[in-house]
Design an enzyme around this catalytic site. Structure first.
Site, mmCIF file in Angstrom:
data_model
loop_
_atom_site.group_PDB
_atom_site.id
_atom_site.type_symbol
_atom_site.label_atom_id
_atom_site.label_comp_id
_atom_site.label_asym_id
_atom_site.label_seq_id
_atom_site.Cartn_x
_atom_site.Cartn_y
_atom_site.Cartn_z
ATOM 1 N N ASN A 66 -96.885 26.292 -3.946
ATOM 2 C CA ASN A 66 -95.619 25.802 -4.502
ATOM 3 C C ASN A 66 -94.564 26.003 -3.420
ATOM 4 O OD1 ASN A 66 -93.296 25.264 -5.915
ATOM 5 N ND2 ASN A 66 -93.390 27.122 -7.186
ATOM 6 N N TRP A 67 -94.197 24.906 -2.788
ATOM 7 C CA TRP A 67 -93.216 25.016 -1.693
ATOM 8 C C TRP A 67 -91.804 25.260 -2.210
ATOM 9 C CZ3 TRP A 67 -94.478 20.651 2.456
ATOM 10 C CH2 TRP A 67 -95.612 21.044 3.172
ATOM 11 N N LYS A 68 -91.580 25.109 -3.499
ATOM 12 C CA LYS A 68 -90.239 25.243 -4.081
ATOM 13 C C LYS A 68 -89.263 24.335 -3.303
ATOM 14 C CE LYS A 68 -91.492 29.891 -5.368
ATOM 15 N NZ LYS A 68 -91.081 31.173 -5.896
ATOM 16 N N GLU B 265 -98.026 33.663 -14.478
ATOM 17 C CA GLU B 265 -97.143 34.196 -13.440
ATOM 18 C C GLU B 265 -96.183 35.209 -14.057
ATOM 19 O OE1 GLU B 265 -96.871 31.418 -9.939
ATOM 20 O OE2 GLU B 265 -95.424 30.628 -11.350
ATOM 21 N N GLY C 162 -92.079 36.211 -6.071
ATOM 22 C CA GLY C 162 -91.145 36.326 -4.953
ATOM 23 C C GLY C 162 -90.621 37.740 -4.731
ATOM 24 N N GLY D 183 -96.480 30.912 -3.886
ATOM 25 C CA GLY D 183 -95.155 30.498 -3.432
ATOM 26 C C GLY D 183 -94.982 30.781 -1.949
ATOM 27 N N GLY D 184 -94.388 31.930 -1.642
ATOM 28 C CA GLY D 184 -94.048 32.276 -0.254
ATOM 29 C C GLY D 184 -95.172 32.071 0.746
ATOM 30 N N GLU E 72 -88.755 29.654 -12.551
ATOM 31 C CA GLU E 72 -87.442 29.336 -11.967
ATOM 32 C C GLU E 72 -86.789 28.172 -12.717
ATOM 33 O OE1 GLU E 72 -88.851 28.970 -7.947
ATOM 34 O OE2 GLU E 72 -89.260 31.118 -7.937
ATOM 35 N N SER F 246 -96.606 36.742 -5.876
ATOM 36 C CA SER F 246 -96.794 37.473 -4.617
ATOM 37 C C SER F 246 -98.261 37.576 -4.206
ATOM 38 C CB SER F 246 -96.146 38.864 -4.702
ATOM 39 O OG SER F 246 -94.756 38.728 -4.936
ATOM 40 N N HIS G 46 -92.248 26.166 -14.525
ATOM 41 C CA HIS G 46 -92.171 27.318 -13.616
ATOM 42 C C HIS G 46 -91.031 28.226 -14.077
ATOM 43 C CE1 HIS G 46 -91.514 29.686 -10.011
ATOM 44 N NE2 HIS G 46 -92.768 29.391 -9.692
HETATM 45 C C1 PEP Z 1 -94.499 30.871 -7.440
HETATM 46 O O1 PEP Z 1 -93.503 30.333 -7.022
HETATM 47 O O2 PEP Z 1 -95.135 30.332 -8.339
HETATM 48 C C2 PEP Z 1 -94.913 32.147 -6.875
HETATM 49 C C3 PEP Z 1 -95.947 32.755 -7.373
HETATM 50 O O3 PEP Z 1 -94.175 32.632 -5.803
HETATM 51 P P1 PEP Z 1 -94.570 33.865 -4.830
HETATM 52 O O4 PEP Z 1 -96.014 33.653 -4.450
HETATM 53 O O5 PEP Z 1 -93.655 33.754 -3.687
HETATM 54 O O6 PEP Z 1 -94.404 35.111 -5.630
#
Ligand code: PEP
Length: 248
Positions: A10-12, A165, A171, A232-233, A97, A211, A95
């Site tokens: 997920n590049w957000k 999640e 994050g 994500g990251g 966010e 994460s 998501h």
């Molecule tokens: C996400 O955005 O779905 C996510 C899990 O982010 P991260 O891996 O950065 O925690």
């Protein structure tokens, strides 16, 4: 029941045409032999360029949202048909966010999920509890509500991917332990088997997200109910390939 592992990035709201193309070019050769399905869910405006960059590779480009209406006066939104124009198959829905900053709730998640399924897209439906909900012993209650409302009216649940999640792990660098993630995802599968059938629940891919990275993916992926990750990251760098190649 064997379920094919699925690692989705997920590049957000990150990357540009230049940086995204460069990353995909770097990833292509190193994910070639992967045994799992691979997707990168990119910002909508990058979809055409990233589809072009990923062409002929194992990487499928996905989206980060879809609107529930076919078309109409919904400024700033993207319809399922628009995604399908570019051969998109996977779309993230709900998501945390989006729930936190853009008013997404279990009802809009449900509408978007039904619209995605109607268009033969595969929704990656995100659910998860906050830290205060976990500390307050409310995790199962929250997840039950998210599943019952979010998947209301879904006929063929095997066409849905669930991403568990925990909000406190997204994050933040705090990952759920392997055992916490397994225990909660096992609960989700049990809940799905009550809402649908045991057979169908056993066919649903349930991802862990929060994460997840090259260092912790092996332990998480070794859990019997965890079928993959929503990343994500770590999907913004070539480390993503290490997660994709978790079983090497
Ligand atoms: C996400 O955005 O779905 C996510 C899990 O982010 P991260 O891996 O950065 O925690």
């Amino acid at each position: 029941m064997s379920r094919k592992p699925f690692i989705a990035g997920n590049w957000k709201m990150n990357m540009t045409v230049a940086t995204g193309t460069k990353l995909i070019e770097e990833l292509k050769p190193i994910v070639k032999e992967a045994k799992c399905d691979i997707a990168l869910c990119v910002p909508a405006i990058l979809i055409p360029a990233m589809v072009k960059a990923a062409k002929g590779s194992r990487i499928k480009i996905g989206a980060q949202n879809v609107h529930f209406a076919d078309h109409g006066a919904f400024t700033g939104e993207i319809s399922a048909d628009m995604l399908k124009d570019y051969g998109i198959k996977f779309v993230i829905i709900g998501h945390s966010e989006r729930r936190q900053y853009f008013g997404e709730n279990n009802d809009t998640v449900n509408q978007r999920t039904l619209a995605a399924l109607k268009a033969e897209l595969t929704p990656i439906v995100c659910i998860g509890e906050s830290l205060s909900e976990r500390d307050g012993g409310k995790t199962e209650e929250v997840l039950t509500r998210q599943l019952e409302f979010g998947l209301h009216g879904v006929e063929d649940v095997k066409n849905v991917v669930i991403a568990y999640e925990p909000v406190w792990a997204i994050g933040t660098g705090k990952t759920a332990t392997d055992e916490q993630a397994q225990e909660t995802i096992k609960f989700i599968r049990k809940k799905l088997s009550k809402m649908f059938t045991v057979k169908d629940a056993n066919r649903v891919r349930i991802l862990y997200g929060g994460s997840m990275n090259a260092g912790n993916c092996k332990g998480l992926m070794a859990q019997p109910d965890i079928d993959g990750g929503l990343i994500g990251g770590a999907s913004l760098k070539t480390d993503f390939a290490k997660i994709v190649n978790f079983n090497k």
